[in-house]
Write a protein that holds these residues in place. Structure first.
Motif, PDB file in Angstrom:
ATOM      1  N   TYR A 201       0.827  -1.207   0.000  1.00  0.00           N
ATOM      2  CA  TYR A 201       0.000   0.000   0.000  1.00  0.00           C
ATOM      3  C   TYR A 201       0.865   1.262   0.000  1.00  0.00           C
ATOM      4  O   TYR A 201       0.528   2.262  -0.656  1.00  0.00           O
ATOM      5  CB  TYR A 201      -0.944   0.003   1.202  1.00  0.00           C
ATOM      6  CG  TYR A 201      -2.241  -0.715   0.924  1.00  0.00           C
ATOM      7  CD1 TYR A 201      -3.354  -0.030   0.445  1.00  0.00           C
ATOM      8  CD2 TYR A 201      -2.357  -2.089   1.114  1.00  0.00           C
ATOM      9  CE1 TYR A 201      -4.550  -0.684   0.178  1.00  0.00           C
ATOM     10  CE2 TYR A 201      -3.543  -2.755   0.843  1.00  0.00           C
ATOM     11  CZ  TYR A 201      -4.636  -2.042   0.370  1.00  0.00           C
ATOM     12  OH  TYR A 201      -5.812  -2.698   0.091  1.00  0.00           O
ATOM     13  N   SER A 205       0.723   4.035  -2.938  1.00  0.00           N
ATOM     14  CA  SER A 205       0.474   5.436  -2.627  1.00  0.00           C
ATOM     15  C   SER A 205       1.584   6.319  -3.185  1.00  0.00           C
ATOM     16  O   SER A 205       1.330   7.408  -3.710  1.00  0.00           O
ATOM     17  CB  SER A 205       0.369   5.619  -1.108  1.00  0.00           C
ATOM     18  OG  SER A 205       0.221   6.978  -0.762  1.00  0.00           O
ATOM     19  N   TYR A 211      -6.084   3.162  -7.401  1.00  0.00           N
ATOM     20  CA  TYR A 211      -6.731   2.262  -6.451  1.00  0.00           C
ATOM     21  C   TYR A 211      -5.822   1.085  -6.174  1.00  0.00           C
ATOM     22  O   TYR A 211      -4.866   0.808  -6.905  1.00  0.00           O
ATOM     23  CB  TYR A 211      -8.063   1.756  -7.010  1.00  0.00           C
ATOM     24  CG  TYR A 211      -7.897   0.774  -8.144  1.00  0.00           C
ATOM     25  CD1 TYR A 211      -7.748  -0.587  -7.901  1.00  0.00           C
ATOM     26  CD2 TYR A 211      -7.868   1.214  -9.468  1.00  0.00           C
ATOM     27  CE1 TYR A 211      -7.568  -1.491  -8.941  1.00  0.00           C
ATOM     28  CE2 TYR A 211      -7.694   0.318 -10.501  1.00  0.00           C
ATOM     29  CZ  TYR A 211      -7.543  -1.035 -10.234  1.00  0.00           C
ATOM     30  OH  TYR A 211      -7.350  -1.925 -11.269  1.00  0.00           O
ATOM     31  N   ASN A 264      -8.565  -2.530   5.722  1.00  0.00           N
ATOM     32  CA  ASN A 264      -9.338  -1.324   6.031  1.00  0.00           C
ATOM     33  C   ASN A 264      -8.462  -0.276   6.718  1.00  0.00           C
ATOM     34  O   ASN A 264      -8.559   0.923   6.422  1.00  0.00           O
ATOM     35  CB  ASN A 264     -10.526  -1.667   6.925  1.00  0.00           C
ATOM     36  CG  ASN A 264     -11.584  -2.482   6.196  1.00  0.00           C
ATOM     37  OD1 ASN A 264     -11.689  -2.425   4.973  1.00  0.00           O
ATOM     38  ND2 ASN A 264     -12.359  -3.253   6.946  1.00  0.00           N
ATOM     39  N   GLU A 267      -6.026   1.200   4.087  1.00  0.00           N
ATOM     40  CA  GLU A 267      -6.691   2.124   3.161  1.00  0.00           C
ATOM     41  C   GLU A 267      -6.821   3.511   3.788  1.00  0.00           C
ATOM     42  O   GLU A 267      -6.639   4.535   3.102  1.00  0.00           O
ATOM     43  CB  GLU A 267      -8.064   1.572   2.771  1.00  0.00           C
ATOM     44  CG  GLU A 267      -7.992   0.398   1.812  1.00  0.00           C
ATOM     45  CD  GLU A 267      -9.351  -0.173   1.469  1.00  0.00           C
ATOM     46  OE1 GLU A 267      -9.443  -0.925   0.476  1.00  0.00           O
ATOM     47  OE2 GLU A 267     -10.325   0.120   2.203  1.00  0.00           O
ATOM     48  N   MET A 272      -6.158   5.345   0.362  1.00  0.00           N
ATOM     49  CA  MET A 272      -6.306   4.525  -0.841  1.00  0.00           C
ATOM     50  C   MET A 272      -7.695   3.891  -0.857  1.00  0.00           C
ATOM     51  O   MET A 272      -8.299   3.664   0.191  1.00  0.00           O
ATOM     52  CB  MET A 272      -5.223   3.446  -0.869  1.00  0.00           C
ATOM     53  CG  MET A 272      -5.059   2.734  -2.192  1.00  0.00           C
ATOM     54  SD  MET A 272      -4.558   3.815  -3.544  1.00  0.00           S
ATOM     55  CE  MET A 272      -2.929   4.351  -2.959  1.00  0.00           C
ATOM     56  N   THR A 273      -8.185   3.608  -2.044  1.00  0.00           N
ATOM     57  CA  THR A 273      -9.496   2.981  -2.180  1.00  0.00           C
ATOM     58  C   THR A 273      -9.392   1.685  -2.971  1.00  0.00           C
ATOM     59  O   THR A 273      -8.474   1.515  -3.775  1.00  0.00           O
ATOM     60  CB  THR A 273     -10.480   3.928  -2.893  1.00  0.00           C
ATOM     61  OG1 THR A 273     -11.763   3.285  -2.986  1.00  0.00           O
ATOM     62  CG2 THR A 273     -10.010   4.255  -4.313  1.00  0.00           C
ATOM     63  N   ARG A 274     -10.326   0.788  -2.723  1.00  0.00           N
ATOM     64  CA  ARG A 274     -10.446  -0.410  -3.561  1.00  0.00           C
ATOM     65  C   ARG A 274     -11.597  -0.248  -4.554  1.00  0.00           C
ATOM     66  O   ARG A 274     -11.874  -1.141  -5.348  1.00  0.00           O
ATOM     67  CB  ARG A 274     -10.672  -1.647  -2.694  1.00  0.00           C
ATOM     68  CG  ARG A 274     -12.074  -1.802  -2.134  1.00  0.00           C
ATOM     69  CD  ARG A 274     -12.204  -2.913  -1.127  1.00  0.00           C
ATOM     70  NE  ARG A 274     -11.655  -2.529   0.154  1.00  0.00           N
ATOM     71  CZ  ARG A 274     -11.986  -3.105   1.319  1.00  0.00           C
ATOM     72  NH1 ARG A 274     -12.847  -4.101   1.328  1.00  0.00           N
ATOM     73  NH2 ARG A 274     -11.444  -2.704   2.446  1.00  0.00           N
TER      74      ARG A 274
END
Length: 296
Positions: A201, A205, A211, A264, A267, A272-274
């Motif tokens: 992640y 980023s 995503y 979770n 994120e 960040m998003t899925r």
């Protein structure tokens, strides 16, 4: 590795119940990446060939067939997923260069595309990706499962090193294409640690990926047998734990919850998003082509 030619009768195949794309294009059958968790092993059954990782078929006339199909009015401007079953950047692509012909056709027809890959060979085609991104929407995603190269070599022996994939995505982003990271699959007791997920992640980023899409390991059919046999042979210390996990529904349910609790948290930590559906809008303002929402 053996490479064989295969006549192509149809280049584009309709995909049902998928909000992201309508058509699927695979220029090869079989895969040299050798991923232990590959879901597509079954596809060689239709060729009466059980050597999915040792025999790669190239569709000799796929470009000619694709050109005719793109000219069809019912396919114009429909989003095409490239390499969803078999990676389009197989080692033989270095010499065949079929993807360059495919991308030139997409430029000609201003057709939006999604490319999924694990190979940095895609960097060869940055010039064409940039041209295409100027006339329509282009999305490129790399599957990256672990930052531990020893684990990566076990799971994906023929794929590019994970750090190279992140660097490739960073260069691709400069072309104007949208980029994403697929943590697919998250493998129990191998790639599921918070430390590994945090690193993935953090790098996503850092390169400003749109995503990160995580997905748990899904085992069935030939894939389940091949994966578990590989683990038993090369990672015996975790074999029984994984086997029990995929035999006990309640145990797996609790395990998945724990993993997604970590996701979770990450994120939120990296903003960040899925939700790739929100990020992949296949429309650019001021380019003059028809608005086409990726999701209807």
């Amino acid at each position: 590795m053996k490479y064989l030619s295969l006549p192509c009768k149809s280049a584009l195949h309709s995909v049902k119940n998928n909000g992201a794309f309508k058509w699927d294009l695979n220029i090869y059958r079989g895969c040299a990446h050798g991923c232990k968790y590959c879901f597509a092993m079954y596809s060689h059954d239709y060729l009466n060939d059980g050597n999915f990782f040792d025999t790669v078929y190239y569709k000799e006339n796929v470009v000619d067939v694709l050109a005719k199909e793109l000219a069809s009015s019912r396919r114009k401007k429909a989003v095409i997923s490239i390499g969803g079953v078999t990676d389009s950047y197989q080692p033989i692509e270095r010499t065949r260069k079929t993807m360059r012909d495919v991308l030139n056709l997409m430029i000609q027809y201003k057709n939006p595309i999604i490319i999924s890959t694990k190979s940095i060979l895609i960097l060869r085609d940055l010039d064409l990706i940039e041209k295409l991104a100027k006339v329509t929407s282009v999305h490129i995603a790399f599957t990256i499962t672990t930052m531990d190269e020893n684990v990566r070599k076990f799971l994906e022996p023929g794929g590019s090193p994970s750090l190279y994939r992140f660097k490739a995505l960073s260069k691709i982003k400069e072309t104007g294409a949208t980029i994403g990271v697929h943590i697919m699959p998250i493998v129990p007791y191998l790639t599921d640690s918070y430390q590994n997920l945090d690193r993935l992640y953090a790098l996503a980023s850092k390169i400003n990926a749109s995503y990160v899409l995580p997905c748990m390991l899904y085992l069935r059919g030939k894939t389940k047998t091949y994966f578990l046999d590989s683990v038993r042979r090369e990672k015996p210390e975790i074999y029984y734990k994984i086997k029990r996990l995929y035999e006990n529904r309640e145990m797996k349910k609790e395990y998945v919850k724990e993993v997604y609790d970590s996701i979770n948290h990450l994120e939120k930590k990296y903003h960040m998003t899925r939700n790739y559906k929100k990020k992949l809008d296949f429309y650019k303002e001021n380019t003059g082509f028809q608005q086409l929402s990726l999701f209807g």
